[in-house]
Structure formats: structure tokens, C-alpha cells
Design an enzyme around this catalytic site. Structure first.
Site, short mmCIF file in Angstrom:
data_model
loop_
_atom_site.label_atom_id
_atom_site.label_comp_id
_atom_site.label_asym_id
_atom_site.label_seq_id
_atom_site.Cartn_x
_atom_site.Cartn_y
_atom_site.Cartn_z
N LYS A 52 -52.22 10.96 -91.26
CA LYS A 52 -53.07 10.33 -92.28
C LYS A 52 -54.43 11.03 -92.34
O LYS A 52 -54.96 11.29 -93.42
CB LYS A 52 -53.24 8.83 -91.97
CG LYS A 52 -51.97 8.04 -92.31
CD LYS A 52 -51.91 6.67 -91.68
CE LYS A 52 -50.54 6.05 -91.96
NZ LYS A 52 -50.30 4.80 -91.24
N GLN A 96 -53.29 0.45 -88.11
CA GLN A 96 -51.97 1.00 -87.78
C GLN A 96 -51.13 -0.05 -87.05
O GLN A 96 -51.56 -0.62 -86.06
CB GLN A 96 -52.12 2.26 -86.92
CG GLN A 96 -50.82 2.96 -86.59
CD GLN A 96 -50.11 3.51 -87.82
OE1 GLN A 96 -50.72 4.12 -88.69
NE2 GLN A 96 -48.82 3.30 -87.89
N ASP A 119 -52.94 -0.26 -97.60
CA ASP A 119 -51.54 -0.38 -97.17
C ASP A 119 -50.73 -1.29 -98.10
O ASP A 119 -49.50 -1.25 -98.10
CB ASP A 119 -51.47 -0.93 -95.73
CG ASP A 119 -51.12 0.14 -94.71
OD1 ASP A 119 -50.53 1.17 -95.10
OD2 ASP A 119 -51.41 -0.06 -93.52
#
Length: 281
Positions: A52, A96, A119
Site C-alpha cells: 500500500k 489493517q 476501505d
């Protein structure tokens, strides 16, 4: 011989488009920044976080990295999220997953400002998706739609079967396919006559987390197969939920593992970071 849907190539094409958009925003004085939080040192999570960061660097947006120890309390994590919610120089916040067992994932997801939920996991983002309003869409399903479209595969009017009903892939995937005017069936571990159901699919999307479960008996001749799974086989080699060697001769197009869906998830995360500027203005 099936066409191989190359997620690496398509994600690179998308990232080059996003690089251009990031440069245009920067020219207007807008620097896009993603904050990534990782709790603990799960090796798979560390790889994802690294990818990322590399993606942010490639398209020219900023990234802030918070690598917190395993023993970080839920209160400490929520306090950091609250701080990032309030920062005008942070456009996207990504925590995460998975988190250590002592931290409640649901509480953490709900703590992120929906306007920074790149997300697409916040209940507000999911609700907006369900009723067709503006908001972030979770990255893997959105990436699959791009894979299909950019490979010249028509979705409209097709019979699509989504195997798996998770909040992160299965459910949002089915809604996105409906948006594209497909006829959609969601199948799962309790589905009766599973082979019969999956064999109807013009497009079969597999996200069940069982290595090489889907063999040619589950597949209609000429179907398009999207394999979301990422597992290790008996030789510790990466493999998907689909038995690629068995299925590839009977389908018209298929994603490999690795190099199929995975790179698209990162590309769509970067896409959401760029989109965040509009949502926050």
C-alpha cells in the site's frame, strides 16, 4: 484455451491514470494523504501494508505509517483514529485487518470517519452502496468490476454466481453486479446442490477461502472465473480457491493467483484515496 485476466497489467494501467489525477490535484495545491495503521507484526499484514505504501509512492500521494505494538489497547487505537479523523491533512484512514484478539474490529471500523473510510467497511459506506448513493466501495469487489470491464467482458444480462457471503467481498460484490444489470445468485457453505448452482454461472466469482476447491465439475463451459482466494497448497505454494489447472481448459477467461485480483485491491484503494477529495469537499 482460456484468456488469462492479468490483474498486474490492469492495475498498472489504473495506477498510471491515478498518477495523472494526483498530479492535477497537487497542481491545485491539494496533496492527498493516506494514513495506514497496523497493530502487531502479522507477516501477511506487513506485506499488504508495504504494498500500500509503495502504491501511494508510485501515484504520488502521501502516506503516514503507524506501526503499533501487539499490546496496544483498543482505547489507544481509537484515540489515534480520533486524532486522524480531525486532521485536515489526512484524506484516508486504513486500519489493517486482522487486529489482535483483544481489539474489537467492528468498534474500530465504526470509529473511522465515513468520509475517510477508504476501505469501504464503515456501515455508512455499506448502506450507501446498498441504496446507490455516493460513498466508498470496498476495494476487492470494486477491483473485480474493473477487471471484467477492462478485459472487455460484458456483465449486463449475465448470470453471475458469487461463492461466498462475507461483508468484505461476497455481499458488496453481489450489489455491484446488480448495479451492472447482472442476474445474481449468492452461494455459500450451506447452499444445496452447489455444483448445479455454480454450473449456471456465465461469471463465477469465488471467495470461500478453501484451496483449489472449485474444479471443472463446478464450472459451465465457456464461463468467466474470478478467483478471489489466496491460500497455500500442500507444497506451501500460493494458490486460489479454484483449481487453475483443472478449470482453465473449460472456461473462457480466468484470473491467476497470484497476479489476478490481488493487485486490483491496491489499485482501488488508491482510487478511493483520490475520490476522498471530492467526498470531503
Amino acid at each position: 484455451m482460456a484468456a488469462i485476466i492479468d490483474g498486474k497489467a490492469i492495475s498498472l494501467q489504473m495506477k498510471d491514470e491515478l498518477k495523472q489525477k494526483a498530479a492535477e490535484l497537487l497542481a491545485k495545491g491539494m496533496k492527498v494523504t493516506l494514513a495506514v495503521i497496523q497493530v502487531g507484526d502479522n507477516p501477511a499484514s506487513s506485506v499488504y501494508v508495504k504494498n500500500k505504501k509503495k502504491g501511494c509512492e508510485y501515484i504520488g500521494i502521501g502516506s503516514l505509517s503507524y506501526e503499533l505494538p501487539e499490546e496496544t489497547t483498543q482505547e489507544e487505537l481509537l484515540a489515534l483514529i480520533q486524532e486522524l479523523n480531525g486532521r485536515t491533512d489526512v484524506n484516508g484512514i486504513l486500519v489493517q485487518l486482522p487486529l489482535p484478539a483483544h481489539i474489537d474490529e467492528d468498534t474500530v471500523i465504526k470509529a473511522i470517519d465515513p468520509r475517510k473510510d477508504v476501505d469501504g467497511f464503515h456501515p455508512q459506506s455499506v448502506g450507501a452502496l446498498c441504496i446507490g448513493q455516493k460513498g466508498f466501495v470496498s476495494c476487492t469487489p470494486a477491483g473485480i468490476i474493473q477487471l471484467l470491464k477492462r478485459s472487455g467482458i460484458s456483465i449486463e444480462g449475465k448470470e453471475c454466481v458469487v461463492l461466498g457471503r462475507s461483508n468484505i467481498v461476497g455481499k458488496p460484490m453481489s450489489i455491484l453486479l446488480l448495479r451492472e444489470n447482472a442476474t445474481v445468485t449468492i452461494a455459500h457453505s450451506r447452499t444445496r446442490n452447489l455444483k448445479e448452482v455454480t454450473s449456471r454461472a456465465d461469471i463465477l466469482i469465488v471467495a470461500i477461502g478453501k484451496p483449489k476447491m472449485i474444479t471443472k465439475e463446478y464450472v459451465k463451459e465457456g464461463a468467466v472465473i474470478i478467483d478471489v482466494g489466496i491460500n497455500r497448497d500442500e507444497n506451501n505454494k500460493l494458490c486460489g480457491d479454484v483449481d487453475f489447472e483443472d478449470v482453465e481448459p473449460v472456461c473462457s477467461a480466468i484470473t491467476p493467483v497470484p497476479g489476478g485480483v490481488g493487485p486490483m485491491t491496491i489499485a482501488m484503494l488508491l482510487h478511493n484515496c483520490i475520490e476522498s477529495v471530492d467526498l470531503q469537499s
